[in-house]
Every structure is written in structure tokens, then in C-alpha cells.
Design a protein around this motif. Structure first.
Motif, PDB file in Angstrom:
ATOM      1  N   PRO A   1      34.662  -6.729  20.239  1.00 25.76           N
ATOM      2  CA  PRO A   1      33.264  -6.360  20.490  1.00 25.76           C
ATOM      3  C   PRO A   1      33.015  -5.900  21.923  1.00 25.76           C
ATOM      4  N   ILE A   2      31.906  -5.198  22.119  1.00 24.09           N
ATOM      5  CA  ILE A   2      31.483  -4.810  23.472  1.00 24.09           C
ATOM      6  C   ILE A   2      30.389  -5.784  23.929  1.00 24.09           C
ATOM      7  N   GLU A   3      30.013  -5.673  25.184  1.00 23.89           N
ATOM      8  CA  GLU A   3      29.143  -6.659  25.832  1.00 23.89           C
ATOM      9  C   GLU A   3      27.852  -6.931  25.068  1.00 23.89           C
ATOM     10  N   ASP A   4      27.180  -5.885  24.598  1.00 21.36           N
ATOM     11  CA  ASP A   4      25.877  -6.105  23.965  1.00 21.36           C
ATOM     12  C   ASP A   4      26.013  -6.903  22.671  1.00 21.36           C
ATOM     13  N   GLN A   5      27.107  -6.672  21.930  1.00 16.15           N
ATOM     14  CA  GLN A   5      27.333  -7.480  20.714  1.00 16.15           C
ATOM     15  C   GLN A   5      27.610  -8.932  21.090  1.00 16.15           C
TER      16      GLN A   5
ATOM     17  N   ASP B   1      29.548  16.365  24.251  1.00 20.94           N
ATOM     18  CA  ASP B   1      28.634  15.416  24.909  1.00 20.94           C
ATOM     19  C   ASP B   1      28.210  14.276  23.991  1.00 20.94           C
ATOM     20  N   ASN B   2      29.131  13.859  23.135  1.00 22.05           N
ATOM     21  CA  ASN B   2      28.883  12.682  22.296  1.00 22.05           C
ATOM     22  C   ASN B   2      29.597  11.503  22.957  1.00 22.05           C
ATOM     23  N   TRP B   3      28.838  10.683  23.676  1.00 21.88           N
ATOM     24  CA  TRP B   3      29.419   9.595  24.470  1.00 21.88           C
ATOM     25  C   TRP B   3      29.382   8.299  23.663  1.00 21.88           C
ATOM     26  N   LEU B   4      30.578   7.734  23.372  1.00 27.42           N
ATOM     27  CA  LEU B   4      30.650   6.524  22.546  1.00 27.42           C
ATOM     28  C   LEU B   4      31.164   5.339  23.366  1.00 27.42           C
ATOM     29  N   PRO B   5      30.625   4.122  23.110  1.00 32.34           N
ATOM     30  CA  PRO B   5      31.086   2.938  23.856  1.00 32.34           C
ATOM     31  C   PRO B   5      32.549   2.635  23.547  1.00 32.34           C
ATOM     32  N   GLN B   6      33.274   2.165  24.571  1.00 32.09           N
ATOM     33  CA  GLN B   6      34.700   1.829  24.437  1.00 32.09           C
ATOM     34  C   GLN B   6      34.912   0.357  24.787  1.00 32.09           C
ATOM     35  N   LYS B   7      36.103  -0.157  24.418  1.00 37.96           N
ATOM     36  CA  LYS B   7      36.446  -1.545  24.754  1.00 37.96           C
ATOM     37  C   LYS B   7      36.671  -1.690  26.257  1.00 37.96           C
ATOM     38  N   VAL B   8      36.281  -2.830  26.784  1.00 39.14           N
ATOM     39  CA  VAL B   8      36.493  -3.128  28.206  1.00 39.14           C
ATOM     40  C   VAL B   8      36.917  -4.594  28.334  1.00 39.14           C
ATOM     41  N   PRO B   9      37.538  -4.966  29.456  1.00 35.46           N
ATOM     42  CA  PRO B   9      37.807  -6.397  29.650  1.00 35.46           C
ATOM     43  C   PRO B   9      36.507  -7.120  29.954  1.00 35.46           C
ATOM     44  N   SER B  10      36.501  -8.436  29.737  1.00 34.94           N
ATOM     45  CA  SER B  10      35.294  -9.198  30.069  1.00 34.94           C
ATOM     46  C   SER B  10      35.716 -10.563  30.575  1.00 34.94           C
ATOM     47  N   GLY B  11      34.759 -11.308  31.069  1.00 37.97           N
ATOM     48  CA  GLY B  11      35.074 -12.640  31.568  1.00 37.97           C
ATOM     49  C   GLY B  11      33.889 -13.241  32.283  1.00 37.97           C
ATOM     50  N   HIS B  12      34.107 -14.448  32.787  1.00 36.85           N
ATOM     51  CA  HIS B  12      33.041 -15.176  33.473  1.00 36.85           C
ATOM     52  C   HIS B  12      32.796 -14.582  34.863  1.00 36.85           C
ATOM     53  N   PHE B  13      31.549 -14.710  35.348  1.00 34.65           N
ATOM     54  CA  PHE B  13      31.260 -14.223  36.700  1.00 34.65           C
ATOM     55  C   PHE B  13      30.929 -15.371  37.650  1.00 34.65           C
ATOM     56  N   ALA B  14      31.338 -16.586  37.287  1.00 38.34           N
ATOM     57  CA  ALA B  14      31.189 -17.761  38.153  1.00 38.34           C
ATOM     58  C   ALA B  14      32.392 -18.659  37.848  1.00 38.34           C
TER      59      ALA B  14
END
Length: 835
Positions: free
Chosen positions: A570-574, A397-410
Motif C-alpha cells: 500500500p501507499i501512505e494514504d491507504q 501526463d497520466n501521473w500514477l502513485p508508486q510504491k515508496v519506503p515508509s517508517g516511523h518519524f520518531a
């Protein structure tokens, strides 16, 4: 796809997720679907890359649902075809097919129009290996139940039939869930919830005719999500099924539906009465069976609306018998920016929150939904900023953040390559500027490139319309223009230069001496999201006092940025806090909001224009890079100048406008650094707005593209007159973007013109010079044009292409790269290989 010696491949798609509940679905095939404006985007969680966008919807995509979804992954081991449903804001639902063998998609059918308004939810279950039942609901209050039979062979067709259509009350439903009731009598239960705070249960057979069975009351606000478990076995018998519901009242309720015959004497059991004993609810009658409904548990833990709840997908116990085990585990996602996993305690059976991920955040809106991976080891949330957040259970139960795609929402309004071609910079009406680059460490692991967002230099308080990268030597700088009257200049901080060193595929273009000159490590956001303040290298070692001594800062609740040198994507928060660039200058002068920008190839001049209804406001300003003084105000147009570009020798500035004219200004530089300019010509080029222009990299020819669906090629002759050389055959849609690249030095004047249209499609045309047959001195060269390739719609945009930009070709390079951005919120990079 290839044609005529030119091959085009998708390299990268960047897109944000539509900010709508029910928009995301994680399929049994392991892929995630989501709506990105009018497109259905498909992403692979393993590579964190968006694989494709499916074109076909005429309106914003509201919801997607895989058949089979992750809940039925245990049934889908042998499936070669997986299916996907997507519903949009016009009420249309499309069925897509994915062939797992070759990764190809096809548009199977559009579900016959049954909803008059936007589809809000789609939910389906596998009733056999080849048969699916699914329900859809829309904001017009209608609910439809469908049967879909998959083809037995690859060449076969799907059979779709509508079993039932009805309206529930006067308020619309926004959540649905279907399940087969235990007891082997083929009864299906459909739960729905919405704006009347009640859960409505309907029962029916596989052939349809759903009747209202009962209502479950208890929630005190809109119901946002419902999910049935598969039957949960007790002592080897599966005679009960659970329904979990979540609401804007911040609560989650678990309802148990137990087969009456298994409950001796109505409800009295010999087992001792514990806290989990039932608060009895109504009886659900389904065919010849009846089920006692009771409230199993009420889960309180979130501090804001709970937008989604989902049972963990079943675990396969034995492949032969197809038996499975339904884990007692629920994932919830809330607007408080957390996701929680809930499980009953071993001894008491009381449901507890066992895992919390995310952060209770006061300064950003939270999650619109959460989803389990098919094997239950990962959980995915999608958030208010169009962003994804993925955690993986790496053990215990050690949940670590992973890479995800990102982009603009407009809509993405502009895109530009840096001067070395190492990254692209995009700006959008979502009020952000983003930098994407291929990440070198991952490139060695597989063929091709993996691109990621590596920085978000500007997070602004206004929609951003345009951007240009300063081409001169030294540190990276760019100028952006937003819905305000000032241009803003940004300069790369040290943290970005070091990150780029880690990411860049080529050896860094920055020598250490450039880095040693940079005294700014990063930037902080301002309270109103306008000017970004620098964080100096030496200041990081001191402890900043930010609590009220200097007055203003005591009002700011924004946390300090921690500029970070990234060693992996990086992930979203960074991205959203720690990768900002400081603003170094503001360019004041325009009377309206800035609309277009460009920089010359020497990096000495920047030109800017603004929205205009009159000649006085439509003037173009020239700025000197470095001092950022205004050194020119060019007058020619009477309406907004839509695009500008300097010729490749920087002698001319070409401008096109809504007033249907193009202008060419001669730019002269004296040895002392003085700039002078004169209007060479102003001509009516098209019958409608001219949206775009582009110079030939090897000469003084240029192209213009217009709303009148034409592209025209022109030449500046003898540096004094302009002549039209050619009009390309009329296109099916307005031409909104152009970019001209050369095909190498040996055929000096041969070029490749990329043409983007309002429909989202992109075409590549070859332009070759041909001299007049007889060698007369005065014979002007003419141009031959030919369509080389129409890029596959599955890798093109689905809405208007706003900008195209070729990466500068390096010596002897066969491969070219084309970046594009569009109104479908996407940034794309294509590999173009010329034989």
C-alpha cells in the motif's frame, strides 16, 4: 559481512524522513538521500527499499545534497563515483562517496567547521567534469562557498577549499541556489533567501570573492526555496537564465536574467509586447557582463506555504557534444498537500498549472518538498508524517502513485514478531503501530526479500512505549502501552487477514474457518485518536448515516475508513486511514503510563509495568488473555520495571528495573486455570540501571544488560537459587537490548546472544555450555562466551538500540532473522546464517 561461520546481511530498513525542508535530494545516480534522525538514509526508487544508513552525524540531519544532483545527470553518464553532502543541526557537514561499481559507501571528510548552528541548506553545481562549487548556509546567518575537486583516479583524494564566507543581514537564510551565468566569462551567481522576504544575489568568479550584486523584492513572507535553471536557448543562443522562488506567501515567482548585450537598445525588442513582457527589475553586474532582471511570471495556485520549487532536469540532446535542452517546466510542493507542475502555454507563453497530484487535505499537514527524477518522468514529495509520495508519468501526463519506503518519524520503542514469524510489529513515539512483511509477489522477481509496510493497526493520540503480540492460537492480537495508564488490546480484522494471505511468503497460517469467524472488516479512527471503533462485515453493505442523527458524529470531520484487502504493497494514504485494527479491550489498573509489556509462550498471560518512583506503583500486573481480568499484582521493585520476559517453559517471569535489581517470580497454573505466583529471588545485578534481559530458549539461564556497559549471564539452579555464571568483557557503550536465540537442537545448549548498545551498534556472541571435566554429580555447568560478529556500522543503528527480537526458527532452518528497532527512527531486519 561474515565472521567465524556466521554471516549477517541487511534484509530491510524501515525509516521515516525527518520533517525538515531541504532534507531530501535525488541524485544523478538515481538514488534518493534523506535524513532519518542522525543517519543519512539512501533509498532506491526502483525497488522502494532503503539500501543503507550512513553513520557519522552527532545531531539530527537537516539537509542532504547529491553531487551531481539530478540537474546535472546529463554530465554524469561516465561517473563511477558519486558524492553526497549532508548537514546537521550542530553545523557539521560530511562528504560521502558512493562507488557505483560495487555500491560501497565511504566517509570522505568532514567539512571544516564553519557554521556555529544548524545547517539549513546546501546547493551545488558542476562547473566541469571534475570540479564542483557548492554553498552552505546555517541558522547563524553565515553563508559559505566551497570548491571541491574530485579525484581523477579511484585511489585519489578529494580536494576541498573554502572560497568565501560571509553573513547576509541579521536574519538567517534558508534557501540557496548557484548557477553559472551565460556568456562564457566564468561568472557564478549565488541566490539566497530567508526570513527577510528578499532574494539576495551575489556574484563571483570560480576563485571566490563574492560581492553583493542586488536584491529582488516582491515576496511578502519568508522565502523557502530557490532554483536556477540552466541557460535557456532562444534562436540557438543561450543568453538568459531563469530563477524560480517560492515563499510562505503561497506564491511562486519566476525571474528572468537576460544578458544586456543581447537586448538591443536597452530593452526594446522588435517583438510585439505581450503579457509576458518584462516588469523590469534591477541590473545584475557580473564581471564585464551585465544582466537585466525582470519578473517573468507570478504563479498563484497553492492554498498554503510553498516549501519547494525545482526546474525539471535538462534533457540530453546529443551525447557527443554534451548538449542539452532545459525544459520550461517547474515542480512546486506545498503545505496544502499538493504538488503542481507548471509550464508556459505554447501560444501565449503564460505559465499555467498543467498537473496537480496529491490531495487538498484539511486533516493532515502537507509536503515539505518535491523533487524530479533525473529523467523527469517521476516526482517525489516528502510529507509531514515522515512519509514519501511518488508519482510516475506512465504516458500522456497520466501521473500514477508508486510504491515508496515508509517508517516511523520518531524513536521506535519496541518491536515483536508474530507467532509464525511472518511479519514484525513496531511501535514508536510517533504515535503509530506499524506492521512490516516481505511481499511474496516481488520475491519471485529477484534474490532475497522486499519488505513493505502492509498495515498501520494503531494511530494514537499518545506516544507508544511498548507492545507484545499474544502468542495463542486463533486470530492475531496484540497489546500496546502508551503514555497513558491503560493498556489497549487490538484484534486483526478480516481485511488484514486477507491482505496477509496476499503478502505472506509462506502459505497462510489462517485457515478459512478462522477468517469466517471474524465479523469485523476494519476500524475507524476516533476524533481524538484514542479508541478505534470496529466496522462490521454486514454493516458495509448498508449505507451508513453519519450526518448528525446520533449527535456526536456530526462533530467529527474524520472521513470513514474503507477497509481494503491489499493485493500489492500500500501507499501512505491507504496505510494511514484504511488499515486500522479495532480495539477490543482496555486494561485499567496502573497508576502511571505503561512502560513495558510481555506475553507468555502459551498465550495465556500478559504482564505489564508502568513508570514508577515508588514500590507501590512499580508493581507488575498479570492479565488473563481472553477475559482480560487482572489475576496478579507482583511486588518487588522500587523503580520502573524496564523489561520483562517469561522463561520458555513459562514457569518463571524475569523482570529488570531502574532500581538495578532483577527479580524472578515463579508462576504456577492449576488445572482449573487458576494462577498463583511467588517471588523466587530479588538481586542487585548491576551498578547502574538494568535496561534489558533475555532467557536462554533451552533452559533456565538468562542474560541481563545494563547502563554499566556489562552483560551478565545467570542461571536458576534447582528451581530455587540464582547463580552468576559469567560477565562478558566490558562494552564501549551502555547495553540497551538483548535477545538470546538457540543455534539448533543438536547442540542443545549453544546459543547466540544479540547485544544492542546505546551507540547503535549490534554484536552477536556465541554462548556454549561446557560441563566440568570430572563427572562429579554436583559440578555445575559453566558457560563460555565468544564474540562472533560485530555487525557493520553501515547496516546498524546510529542511535540507541531499543529492542532486539529473533524470529522463531523453523525446522532444519539454517537462516535466522533478527529484528531491531532504535532511537534513530529505524526498524531493521537482518539475515543471520550460521554454518
Amino acid at each position: 559481512m561474515s565472521s567465524g561461520g556466521v554471516e549477517v546481511k541487511r534484509v530491510f530498513i524501515g525509516a521515516g524522513c525527518n520533517r525538515i525542508v531541504n532534507n531530501v535530494s535525488w541524485g544523478a545516480c538515481g538514488l534518493v538521500s534523506f535524513g532519518a534522525q542522525n543517519a543519512v538514509a539512501i533509498y532506491c526508487p526502483k525497488s522502494a527499499q532503503i539500501l543503507t544508513t550512513l553513520p557519522g552525524h552527532k545531531a539530527v540531519v537537516n539537509c542532504t545534497h547529491w553531487l551531481p544532483s539530478s540537474k546535472f545527470a546529463f554530465k554524469a553518464k561516465q561517473f563511477e563515483q558519486h558524492y553526497l553532502l549532508s548537514g546537521d543541526a550542530d553545523g557539521a557537514i560530511i562528504l560521502w562517496e558512493l562507488s557505483l561499481t560495487d555500491g560501497k559507501w565511504r566517509h570522505v571528510l568532514q567539512v571544516p567547521q564553519s557554521h556555529k548552528k544548524g545547517v539549513t541548506c546546501i546547493n551545488g553545481i558542476m562547473v566541469s567534469q571534475t570540479e564542483v562549487m557548492f554553498a552552505s548556509t546555517a541558522s547563524d546567518g553565515t553563508v559559505c562557498v566551497w570548491e571541491l575537486i574530485f579525484p581523477m583516479t579511484k585511489e585519489g583524494d578529494c580536494k576541498l577549499s573554502c572560497l568565501e564566507s560571509f553573513t547576509v543581514g541579521t536574519k538567517s537564510m534558508v534557501a540557496l541556489s548557484l548557477a553559472e551565468l551565460p556568456g562564457n566569462n566564468g561568472q557564478i551567481v549565488l541566490a539566497m533567501g530567508g526570513l527577510d522576504n528578499k532574494i539576495h544575489l551575489y556574484c563571483g568568479g570560480r576563485t571566490g570573492k563574492f560581492v553583493h550584486a542586488c536584491e529582488l523584492k516582491g515576496h511578502t513572507d519568508w522565502i523557502r526555496s530557490l532554483d536556477f535553471s540552466l541557460p535557456i536557448g532562444t534562436d540557438g543562443e543561450s543568453n538568459s537564465i531563469f530563477l524560480v522562488s517560492s515563499s510562505q506567501d503561497k506564491g511562486i515567482r519566476i525571474w528572468k536574467m537576460a544578458l544586456r548585450s543581447s537586448m538591443s537598445n536597452g530593452h526594446a525588442r522588435t517583438e510585439e509586447i505581450s503579457l509576458s513582457s518584462y516588469i523590469e527589475g534591477p541590473v545584475l553586474v557580473a564581471g564585464s557582463s551585465s544582466f537585466q532582471i525582470s519578473l517573468e511570471s507570478l504563479l498563484i495556485g497553492h492554498e498554503d506555504w510553498v516549501y519547494s520549487v525545482e526546474w525539471q532536469p535538462p534533457v540530453v540532446v546529443s551525447m557527443e557534444g554534451g548538449s542539452y535542452d532545459q525544459p520550461q517546466s517547474i515542480l512546486s510542493a506545498s503545505m496544502d498537500k499538493t504538488m503542481m507542475i507548471w509550464q508556459p502555454e505554447k501560444t501565449s507563453g503564460i505559465w499555467m498549472n498543467v498537473v496537480t497530484v496529491g490531495e487538498l487535505s484539511h486533516c493532515a499537514l502537507g509536503f515539505y518538498g518535491g523533487h524530479w527524477s533525473p529523467n523527469g518522468d517521476s516526482i517525489l514529495a516528502h510529507g509531514y508524517g515522515g512519509s514519501f509520495h511518488l508519482w510516475k508519468n506512465v504516458g500522456n501526463d497520466n501521473w500514477l502513485p508508486q510504491k515508496v519506503p515508509s517508517g516511523h518519524f520518531a524513536p521506535v520503542t519496541d518491536v515483536a514478531w508474530d507467532r509464525f514469524g511472518g511479519y514484525i510489529l513496531s511501535v514508536s513515539h510517533d504515535q503509530t503501530t506499524r506492521i512490516y512483511a516481505p511481499w511474496k509477489i516481488e520475491a519471485s522477481l529477484q534474490d532475497g526479500e522486499y519488505w513493505h509496510e502492509i498495515a498501520r493497526p494503531q494511530v494514537h493520540g499518545h506516544d507508544i512505549n511498548c507492545v507484545t503480540i499474544v502468542q495463542s492460537k486463533g486470530n492475531h492480537r496484540f497489546v500496546s502501552g502508551a503514555e497513558e495508564k491503560v493498556g489497549r488490546v487490538f484484534e486483526a480484522p478480516l481485511s488484514f487477514l486477507k491482505t496477509l494471505n496476499n503478502a505472506s511468503l509462506q502459505k497462510s497460517c489462517f485457515s478459512d474457518d478462522v477468517q469466517s469467524d471474524v465479523q469485523i472488516l476494519g476500524a475507524n479512527m476516533s476524533a481524538l485518536g484514542l479508541s478505534q471503533k470496529p466496522i462490521y462485515v454486514q454493516a458495509v453493505h448498508e449505507t451508513p448515516e453519519r450526518n448528525g442523527i446520533d449527535g456526536l458524529d456530526s462533530l467529527e470531520t474524520i472521513p470513514d475508513a474503507v477497509p481494503t484487502v491489499l493485493t500489492e504493497p500500500p501507499i501512505e494514504d491507504q496505510l494511514s486511514w484504511h488499515t486500522l485494527w479495532p480495539e477490543s479491550h482496555k486494561l485499567y489498573g496502573h497508576g502511571n503510563e505503561i512502560f513495558s509489556l510481555c506475553c507468555d509462550h502459551r498465550g495465556e498471560l500478559v504482564a505489564s509495568s508502568c513508570k514508577a518512583q515508588s514500590a507501590a506503583v512499580a508493581e507488575i500486573w498479570l492479565w488473563l488473555v481472553g477475559s482480560w481480568k487482572a489475576v496478579g499484582r507482583l511486588q518487588s521493585h522500587s523503580l520502573t520495571v524496564t523489561q520483562m520476559e517469561f522463561s520458555h517453559d513459562d514457569n518463571f517471569l524475569l523482570t529488570v528495573s531502574r532500581d538495578r535489581h532483577f527479580s524472578i517470580f515463579r508462576i504456577t497454573r492449576t488445572g482449573t486455570g487458576e494462577i498463583s505466583y511467588s517471588l523466587l529471588t530479588r538481586q542487585e545485578g548491576h551498578k547502574r540501571i538494568i535496561w534489558s534481559c533475555s532467557w536462554n530458549p533451552h533452559g533456565h539461564q538468562f542474560a541481563t544488560g545494563s547502563r554499566d556497559k556489562t552483560v551478565k549471564i545467570w542461571a536458576v539452579e534447582n528451581e530455587s537459587t540464582v547463580r552468576q555464571l559469567l560477565t562478558l568483557p566490558q562494552f564501549h557503550s551502555s547495553v540497551t537490548a538483548l535477545s538470546w536465540a538457540c543455534l539448533g537442537d543438536q547442540r542443545r545448549n549453544d546459543g547466540l546472544l544479540a547485544i544492542g548498545m546505546e551507540s547503535g551498534l549490534i554484536e552477536l556472541w556465541s554462548l556454549s555450555q561446557k560441563k566440568a571435566e570430572d563427572d562429579m554429580r554436583n559440578a555445575a555447568p559453566s558457560v563460555a562466551a565468544a564474540l562472533v560478529v560485530r555487525i557493520d556500522p553501515f547496516i546498524c543503528h546510529v542511535s540507541s538500540v531499543n529492542r532486539l527480537a529473533w524470529r522463531k526458527k523453523r525446522e532444519n532452518e539454517k537462516r535466522m532473522q533478527l529484528a531491531s528497532c532504535g532511537a534513530d527512527n529505524c526498524v531493521r531486519v537482518f539475515d543471520v546464517t550460521v554454518d
